[in-house]
Motif scaffolding. Structure first.
Motif, PDB file in Angstrom:
ATOM      1  N   GLU A 411       2.859  -5.263 -49.309  1.00 56.56           N
ATOM      2  CA  GLU A 411       4.182  -4.647 -49.225  1.00 56.56           C
ATOM      3  C   GLU A 411       5.223  -5.725 -49.486  1.00 56.56           C
ATOM      4  O   GLU A 411       5.196  -6.794 -48.861  1.00 56.56           O
ATOM      5  N   LEU A 412       6.132  -5.454 -50.407  1.00 56.40           N
ATOM      6  CA  LEU A 412       7.257  -6.340 -50.687  1.00 56.40           C
ATOM      7  C   LEU A 412       8.487  -5.761 -50.000  1.00 56.40           C
ATOM      8  O   LEU A 412       8.750  -4.558 -50.085  1.00 56.40           O
ATOM      9  N   LEU A 413       9.238  -6.612 -49.331  1.00 54.82           N
ATOM     10  CA  LEU A 413      10.410  -6.169 -48.583  1.00 54.82           C
ATOM     11  C   LEU A 413      11.591  -7.058 -48.956  1.00 54.82           C
ATOM     12  O   LEU A 413      11.513  -8.284 -48.859  1.00 54.82           O
ATOM     13  N   PHE A 414      12.698  -6.436 -49.394  1.00 48.97           N
ATOM     14  CA  PHE A 414      13.872  -7.216 -49.778  1.00 48.97           C
ATOM     15  C   PHE A 414      15.099  -6.314 -49.740  1.00 48.97           C
ATOM     16  O   PHE A 414      15.007  -5.101 -49.555  1.00 48.97           O
ATOM     17  N   ARG A 415      16.266  -6.921 -49.919  1.00 50.03           N
ATOM     18  CA  ARG A 415      17.525  -6.189 -49.997  1.00 50.03           C
ATOM     19  C   ARG A 415      18.232  -6.532 -51.304  1.00 50.03           C
ATOM     20  O   ARG A 415      18.031  -7.605 -51.866  1.00 50.03           O
ATOM     21  N   VAL A 455      23.111  -0.889 -50.121  1.00 49.64           N
ATOM     22  CA  VAL A 455      22.814  -2.312 -49.936  1.00 49.64           C
ATOM     23  C   VAL A 455      22.552  -2.656 -48.477  1.00 49.64           C
ATOM     24  O   VAL A 455      22.099  -3.773 -48.171  1.00 49.64           O
ATOM     25  N   ASN A 456      22.822  -1.730 -47.566  1.00 49.68           N
ATOM     26  CA  ASN A 456      22.557  -1.985 -46.146  1.00 49.68           C
ATOM     27  C   ASN A 456      21.121  -1.663 -45.755  1.00 49.68           C
ATOM     28  O   ASN A 456      20.715  -1.926 -44.621  1.00 49.68           O
ATOM     29  N   GLU A 457      20.375  -1.063 -46.660  1.00 50.30           N
ATOM     30  CA  GLU A 457      19.003  -0.655 -46.355  1.00 50.30           C
ATOM     31  C   GLU A 457      18.008  -1.502 -47.148  1.00 50.30           C
ATOM     32  O   GLU A 457      18.239  -1.811 -48.321  1.00 50.30           O
ATOM     33  N   PRO A 458      16.882  -1.876 -46.533  1.00 48.77           N
ATOM     34  CA  PRO A 458      15.873  -2.651 -47.265  1.00 48.77           C
ATOM     35  C   PRO A 458      15.161  -1.797 -48.308  1.00 48.77           C
ATOM     36  O   PRO A 458      15.116  -0.567 -48.210  1.00 48.77           O
ATOM     37  N   ILE A 459      14.604  -2.470 -49.290  1.00 52.07           N
ATOM     38  CA  ILE A 459      13.752  -1.833 -50.297  1.00 52.07           C
ATOM     39  C   ILE A 459      12.318  -2.221 -49.989  1.00 52.07           C
ATOM     40  O   ILE A 459      12.004  -3.405 -49.808  1.00 52.07           O
ATOM     41  N   ARG A 460      11.446  -1.221 -49.909  1.00 53.73           N
ATOM     42  CA  ARG A 460      10.029  -1.449 -49.613  1.00 53.73           C
ATOM     43  C   ARG A 460       9.220  -1.058 -50.846  1.00 53.73           C
ATOM     44  O   ARG A 460       9.369   0.054 -51.364  1.00 53.73           O
ATOM     45  N   VAL A 461       8.359  -1.959 -51.296  1.00 52.62           N
ATOM     46  CA  VAL A 461       7.499  -1.703 -52.451  1.00 52.62           C
ATOM     47  C   VAL A 461       6.059  -1.913 -52.015  1.00 52.62           C
ATOM     48  O   VAL A 461       5.697  -2.999 -51.542  1.00 52.62           O
ATOM     49  N   ILE A 462       5.235  -0.877 -52.141  1.00 56.03           N
ATOM     50  CA  ILE A 462       3.827  -0.958 -51.761  1.00 56.03           C
ATOM     51  C   ILE A 462       2.983  -0.990 -53.027  1.00 56.03           C
ATOM     52  O   ILE A 462       3.130  -0.131 -53.908  1.00 56.03           O
ATOM     53  N   LEU A 463       2.120  -1.996 -53.128  1.00 57.29           N
ATOM     54  CA  LEU A 463       1.253  -2.177 -54.286  1.00 57.29           C
ATOM     55  C   LEU A 463      -0.197  -1.946 -53.880  1.00 57.29           C
ATOM     56  O   LEU A 463      -0.666  -2.484 -52.877  1.00 57.29           O
ATOM     57  N   ASP A 464      -0.901  -1.156 -54.680  1.00 56.17           N
ATOM     58  CA  ASP A 464      -2.322  -0.912 -54.465  1.00 56.17           C
ATOM     59  C   ASP A 464      -2.958  -0.775 -55.843  1.00 56.17           C
ATOM     60  O   ASP A 464      -2.260  -0.718 -56.862  1.00 56.17           O
ATOM     61  N   ARG A 465      -4.258  -0.722 -55.896  1.00 57.89           N
ATOM     62  CA  ARG A 465      -4.923  -0.574 -57.188  1.00 57.89           C
ATOM     63  C   ARG A 465      -4.479   0.721 -57.869  1.00 57.89           C
ATOM     64  O   ARG A 465      -4.704   1.812 -57.359  1.00 57.89           O
ATOM     65  N   GLY A 466      -3.802   0.579 -58.993  1.00 56.66           N
ATOM     66  CA  GLY A 466      -3.441   1.735 -59.797  1.00 56.66           C
ATOM     67  C   GLY A 466      -2.187   2.465 -59.379  1.00 56.66           C
ATOM     68  O   GLY A 466      -1.838   3.475 -59.998  1.00 56.66           O
ATOM     69  N   VAL A 467      -1.465   1.974 -58.366  1.00 59.13           N
ATOM     70  CA  VAL A 467      -0.315   2.740 -57.880  1.00 59.13           C
ATOM     71  C   VAL A 467       0.728   1.819 -57.258  1.00 59.13           C
ATOM     72  O   VAL A 467       0.398   0.789 -56.656  1.00 59.13           O
ATOM     73  N   ILE A 468       2.002   2.201 -57.436  1.00 58.97           N
ATOM     74  CA  ILE A 468       3.142   1.518 -56.822  1.00 58.97           C
ATOM     75  C   ILE A 468       4.008   2.583 -56.162  1.00 58.97           C
ATOM     76  O   ILE A 468       4.306   3.613 -56.768  1.00 58.97           O
ATOM     77  N   GLU A 469       4.414   2.344 -54.923  1.00 61.44           N
ATOM     78  CA  GLU A 469       5.362   3.234 -54.246  1.00 61.44           C
ATOM     79  C   GLU A 469       6.590   2.430 -53.840  1.00 61.44           C
ATOM     80  O   GLU A 469       6.463   1.317 -53.312  1.00 61.44           O
ATOM     81  N   VAL A 470       7.772   3.006 -54.082  1.00 64.95           N
ATOM     82  CA  VAL A 470       9.039   2.332 -53.793  1.00 64.95           C
ATOM     83  C   VAL A 470       9.865   3.226 -52.870  1.00 64.95           C
ATOM     84  O   VAL A 470      10.105   4.403 -53.180  1.00 64.95           O
ATOM     85  N   PHE A 471      10.308   2.657 -51.740  1.00 64.83           N
ATOM     86  CA  PHE A 471      11.145   3.367 -50.774  1.00 64.83           C
ATOM     87  C   PHE A 471      12.468   2.619 -50.657  1.00 64.83           C
ATOM     88  O   PHE A 471      12.481   1.404 -50.441  1.00 64.83           O
ATOM     89  N   ALA A 472      13.578   3.341 -50.785  1.00 63.06           N
ATOM     90  CA  ALA A 472      14.898   2.717 -50.697  1.00 63.06           C
ATOM     91  C   ALA A 472      15.873   3.702 -50.063  1.00 63.06           C
ATOM     92  O   ALA A 472      15.545   4.873 -49.824  1.00 63.06           O
ATOM     93  N   ASN A 473      17.078   3.204 -49.784  1.00 61.08           N
ATOM     94  CA  ASN A 473      18.153   4.048 -49.241  1.00 61.08           C
ATOM     95  C   ASN A 473      17.727   4.769 -47.964  1.00 61.08           C
ATOM     96  O   ASN A 473      17.992   5.956 -47.771  1.00 61.08           O
TER      97      ASN A 473
END
Length: 506
Positions: A411-415, A455-473
Motif C-alpha cells: 500500500e502506498l500512502l501520500f498526500r 488535498v486534506n485527504e490521503p491517497i491510498r494505492v494498493i498494488l497486487d498481482r494484476g490489479v491496482i486500487e486507488v482511494f482518494a478524497n
C-alpha cells in the motif's frame, strides 16, 4: 459413453476457440447434470475444466452429447483432485476462483468469525456460462480458503445471483439460526430447464451447518414476474417489522417485497430508476446523526433517499460510485451490524492464468459531505491495517526514487501537496498527483482517469498481482484498474517522492 467414477472429479480438456458441446450426465437413466463445454482433444487443450462428481462417487455416469462423438468424449477423465492453476500468478490479497470463470459475489454473510463468500462460477471454462455458486471462507476478508462447490444447475435453471439471511428468530419455521440463501433459478438458461418449461424464478437454499453446505428447499418460491427478474437481496426492517426483498425485474425496474416469515412475500412497490439495472441492494448509512438509505445497482449507480419499509423515495438523482468500469455487481454482507462491508467483482480481461476475474478488496462504506452534496465513500476494510508491515519512508526531498516490490503486495500512502507534483510509475500504469488533480494513465486499453483531489485527504494505492486500487478524497473516489499479471515483480518508480510511505501487505 459410460464413465466409472473411481475418483470424485471429472476433468474436461477444453480450448477457448472450440465449439460448445452440450453434455448430459445421467445416473441410472436419470439426468443429474448438464453443461456446455468447449471440449477438445487433450493434446489441444489450453484449459482443463472440472466437475465435482463426489455425490456419485463409485457409481457409473453416462455422458451423452449430440455435439461430440465418442472419440471426443473419451478425453474426459477422472481425478482425485481438481486442477491447480498458476499459484505464482494469482493475486495475493484479491480473491480469485480456483479455476475457471467467475463473476458476481453472492450470499455474503458472516457466521461467527467466518466470512462466507459465494460467487457466480463456471468451473467448466474461462467464459461465462453454466452458472454455479462457488464458495470460499475467510476470517479476515483478505485470505480465503476454497470450499466445495455450493450449488449446481438443475432442471429449474442455472444458479444466478442471490443473497443470504440468518433466521435468528426462526420466523420461517425452518429452525433457529438457519441460514437462508435466496437465489434466482435462471429457467431457460440451460436446456434442462427449457425442456421443463421453467422461467426465471426466485428460490431458496438453506444451511443448518453454518454455511458449509447448502440444500435446496421447496419452502419458498416466487414465480416469474417479468423478463429476466433476478438477484433477490433480503434484510430485516425493524421499523415496519417486516422482512424486505429487493428484486430486479426488467429494464430499469425494480420491486420491493415484504414478508412476515421470510417465506411468503407480498409486493409493496416498484421503482423505475433510469440507467440502473440488476443486482440491487438497499442499506442504510449514518450521516450527521441521521440515516440515509442507499439504493444500489450493478454498475455502481446509486441513489440516496428514504425508506419506510414499503417504498424507497429518492432524494438525489442517480449517482455513480466508481471512477472506472472494472467493478461490477457489488453486494453488502449480511450479519455484520456494526459496519457495512461491500464486495465487488472486477471484470478483468486477462484469462491466461487458468482463472478469469477477481474480487476487489472488500470495502467499508460510509457517507461523506462533499462540495457536490452527500456521496458514498469506500475505504479498504480495517483488516487491511492488520496485515501492514513496517513502513518504508522514502526521502522527502528526492527528485526520484525506485524500489522493488519483491513480489509482495503493498500500500502506498501520500498526500497531494501544493507545488510538489508526484508521479508514480506502477508497471505500465502512470499516476500523477499535481495541483489538486489526479491523473491515471492505465494499461490494457482502459480509459484514463482524471479527478479533482481533496488535498486534506490521503491517497491510498494498493498494488497486487494484476490489479491496482486507488482511494482518494476520503473514499468518494475509488478506481480499480487492471495491471500486468507480473506487476509485483517490477520496481515502482517515483518522481517527486516527498512524504510517500510504502507498507508491505502480508
Amino acid at each position: 459413453m459410460m464413465i466409472s467414477l473411481t475418483a470424485p472429479f471429472l476433468l474436461f480438456p477444453t480450448r477457448r476457440d472450440a465449439p460448445l458441446c452440450k453434455l448430459h450426465f445421467l445416473l441410472a437413466g436419470r439426468k443429474v447434470q448438464e453443461a456446455d463445454v468447449r471440449l477438445c482433444a487433450p493434446d489441444d487443450a489450453d484449459f482443463v475444466g472440472c466437475m465435482d462428481a463426489s455425490a456419485w462417487f463409485r457409481q457409473t455416469l453416462e455422458v451423452l452429447s449430440s455435439d461430440a462423438d465418442d472419440a471426443l468424449l473419451s478425453g474426459i477423465s477422472v481425478s482425485d483432485e481438481p486442477p491447480v492453476y498458476t499459484p505464482d500468478a494469482r493475486p495475493l490479497l484479491h480473491f480469485t476462483p480456483p479455476f475457471g470463470w467467475h463473476n458476481d459475489p453472492n450470499g455474503l454473510i458472516r457466521v461467527g468469525e467466518a466470512y462466507h463468500l459465494f460467487y457466480q462460477w463456471n468451473p467448466f471454462g474461462l467464459n461465462w456460462g453454466n452458472m454455479h455458486w462457488g464458495h470460499a471462507v475467510s476470517r479476515d476478508l483478505l485470505h480465503w480458503t476454497h470450499r466445495p462447490v455450493a450449488a449446481a444447475p438443475d432442471d429449474t435453471g442455472t444458479v444466478y445471483s442471490g443473497s443470504a439471511f440468518c433466521d435468528a428468530e426462526n420466523a420461517s419455521g425452518l429452525g433457529k439460526n438457519t441460514l437462508l440463501f435466496y437465489y434466482t433459478a435462471a429457467g431457460g438458461a440451460n436446456e434442462w430447464s427449457k425442456q421443463a418449461g421453467n422461467l426465471h424464478t426466485q428460490r431458496l437454499m438453506i444451511s443448518r451447518d453454518g454455511g458449509e453446505t447448502l440444500t435446496r428447499s421447496d419452502a419458498f418460491l416466487l414465480p416469474h414476474i417479468a423478463g429476466g427478474n433476478r438477484d433477490p437481496k433480503v434484510f430485516y426492517h425493524p421499523e415496519s417489522a417486516a422482512y424486505i426483498m429487493v428484486l430486479y425485474l426488467d429494464g430499469s425496474e425494480f420491486a420491493i417485497f415484504r414478508s412476515p416469515d421470510l417465506l411468503h412475500w407480498t409486493e409493496a412497490s416498484r421503482l423505475n430508476a433510469n440507467g440502473m439495472w440488476e443486482c440491487p441492494d438497499l442499506f442504510r448509512l449514518p450521516i450527521d446523526g441521521a440515516d440515509k438509505w442507499v439504493f444500489w445497482s450493478a454498475d455502481g449507480y446509486y441513489m440516496l433517499g428514504a425508506f419506510d419499509g414499503f417504498r424507497f423515495t429518492p432524494e438525489t438523482p442517480v449517482l455513480m460510485a466508481y471512477a472506472t468500469r472494472l467493478p461490477y455487481a457489488a453486494q453488502t454482507y449480511a450479519n455484520v451490524p456494526e459496519r457495512v462491508i461491500s464486495v465487488a467483482w472486477l471484470r478483468m480481461k486477462d484469462d491466461t492464468r487458468g482463472f478469469h476475474g477477481m474480487m476487489a478488496i472488500p470495502a467499508e462504506l460510509s457517507l461523506r459531505r462533499t462540495p457536490d452534496g452527500i456521496r458514498l465513500a469506500f475505504q479498504p476494510v480495517q483488516e487491511l491495517d492488520a496485515v501492514r508491515g513496517e513502513p518504508l519512508f522514502l526521502p522527502r526531498r528526492s527528485d526520484s526514487a525506485e524500489f522493488p516490490l519483491a513480489d509482495t503486495p503493498c500500500e502506498l500512502l501520500f498526500r497531494c501537496k501544493p507545488n510538489q507534483p508526484l508521479t508514480l510509475t506502477l508497471g505500465g500504469t502512470v499516476l500523477t498527483a499535481e495541483n489538486a488533480r489526479l491523473h491515471i494513465q492505465p494499461v490494457l486499453g482502459q480509459d484514463a482517469v482524471d479527478a479533482h483531489l481533496d488535498v486534506n485527504e490521503p491517497i491510498r494505492v494498493i498494488l497486487d498481482r494484476g490489479v491496482i486500487e486507488v482511494f482518494a478524497n476520503g473514499g468518494t473516489f475509488w478506481a480499480a484498474l487492471e495491471a500486468e499479471g507480473d506487476l509485483l515483480t517490477k520496481a515502482v518508480s517515483i518522481a517527486g517522492a516527498g512524504g510517500l510511505k510504502v507498507y508491505p501487505l502480508h
